[in-house]
Scaffold this active site. Structure first.
Site, mmCIF file in Angstrom:
data_model
loop_
_atom_site.group_PDB
_atom_site.id
_atom_site.type_symbol
_atom_site.label_atom_id
_atom_site.label_comp_id
_atom_site.label_asym_id
_atom_site.label_seq_id
_atom_site.Cartn_x
_atom_site.Cartn_y
_atom_site.Cartn_z
ATOM 1 N N PRO A 56 -20.733 9.951 -4.104
ATOM 2 C CG PRO A 56 -18.886 8.496 -5.960
ATOM 3 C CD PRO A 56 -19.255 9.778 -3.698
ATOM 4 C CB ALA A 103 -13.874 14.278 -3.927
ATOM 5 C CG HIS A 136 -8.216 6.205 11.130
ATOM 6 N ND1 HIS A 136 -9.309 6.187 10.261
ATOM 7 C CD2 HIS A 136 -8.854 6.573 12.364
ATOM 8 C CE1 HIS A 136 -10.172 6.322 10.508
ATOM 9 N NE2 HIS A 136 -10.567 7.123 11.717
ATOM 10 N NE ARG A 175 -4.123 0.660 2.996
ATOM 11 C CZ ARG A 175 -4.472 0.956 3.595
ATOM 12 N NH1 ARG A 175 -3.842 0.304 4.798
ATOM 13 N NH2 ARG A 175 -4.713 2.451 3.584
#
Ligand code: OAD
Ligand code: ZN
Length: 289
Positions: free
Chosen positions: A258, A275, A161, A112
């Site tokens: 959305p 966005a 976070h 990631r």
């Protein structure tokens, strides 16, 4: 790997608090059906939202994974593409999961981290960064760990976070690595101070948010003249409770997403759009200062 079913109103703190945190109640007489037309027609909602932001001096913005979707960073709960539709959050995003298989979890975060390093801020991130000049304060409170708001140029960012870019000592000896290239070798690397594992500096399920970050986020949301909520499903507390806190403090809440979210009923306007399209339209020329 299939994700286990998760209750609505998930909380990072549920284990220590002894149970899921209930979503805040709606004010009497309100429901998600309130003003159904105004909420669902994107053009009307955009105009209404622009009016709500006109004259605002202090704007708070709460962002979630959808904020970075157009940068190519997958969300967590979108059907098919969301990370939690492919991976087990308890295995990959909990202290127990890490202890059970540190190399597996480390490699997942390394994957990631690389994905995020290659990603670029999108038009939504840039619109927020550029809009800051037009407000007395524009504070971004993000659940995202990707650092894209900062890379877009936002300076007032609260990371609820944590950050995937940073790594820290599992034994909490204080060792912190702010840059991946500084990390010692190994998968996961060992802490050079105490020999424990290093782990990503993110908040996992069952862990507490940094109390200072949470307090700063609550302050930003309750002191703001308006709160903009972008790209979050509104399922994970305590972040998902911030819109209700802002609303109770008198700030109008505008949601950009959305898809329907768990917290739509808290909003005064819901803009059903991505966005990258909505934020430039919403913030272009906005602000009172
Ligand atoms: P979710 O994956 O739960 O929700 C993503 C939201 O983004 C959904 O409501 C989508 O409809 C919306 N979305 C998708 N594409 C969008 C776009 N282009 N523009 C705007 N919105 C879009 O992500 P979060 O709400 O951020 O924690 O999840 C909260 C936390 O749960 C995360 O911080 C993560 C996760 O477990 C950690 O892992 C630390
Ligand atoms: Zn250590």
């Amino acid at each position: 790997m299939s994700p286990p079913g998760r209750p609505k109103g998930e909380s990072f703190e549920r284990e220590r608090e002894g149970g899921p945190v209930d979503p805040p109640g709606r004010p009497e007489g309100e429901s998600s059906e309130r003003e159904p037309e105004g909420r669902l027609v994107a053009a009307d909602a955009l105009a209404a939202a622009r009016r709500m932001l006109a004259g605002v001096r202090r704007l708070a913005v709460l962002t979630g994974a959808g904020m970075s979707a157009e940068s190519g960073v997958p969300t967590f709960r979108d059907a098919h593409t969301g990370l939690w539709s492919r991976f087990d959050p308890m295995q990959l995003a909990s202290p127990e999961g890490f202890r059970a298989d540190p190399p597996l979890v480390w490699r997942w975060y390394a994957w990631r981290r690389e994905l995020v390093a290659k990603a670029r801020p999108n038009a939504g991130h840039l619109a927020l960064a550029e809009a800051a000049a037009h407000f007395e304060r524009l504070c971004v409170v993000t659940q995202n760990v990707d650092g894209l708001h900062q890379r877009a140029g936002s300076r007032d960012v609260i990371e609820l976070h944590g950050s995937i870019v940073r790594s820290r000592c599992l034994a909490e000896c204080g060792a912190l690595f702010a840059r991946p290239e500084e990390l010692p070798a190994g998968e996961p690397p060992r802490c050079p101070r105490c020999g424990s594992w290093l782990r990503p500096d993110v908040v996992w399920f069952g862990e507490r948010l940094d109390p200072e970050a949470l307090a700063a986020a609550e302050r930003a949301c309750t002191e703001a003249d308006a709160l903009l909520v972008v790209g979050t499903s509104g399922l994970v507390y305590p972040a998902a409770g911030l819109p209700m806190q802002a609303r109770r403090a008198g700030a109008p809440v505008v949601i950009v997403n959305p898809q329907p979210t768990e917290i739509d009923a808290v909003a005064d306007a819901v803009v059903r759009a991505a966005a990258g399209a909505a934020l430039p339209a919403l913030l272009g020329g906005a602000g009172a200062v």
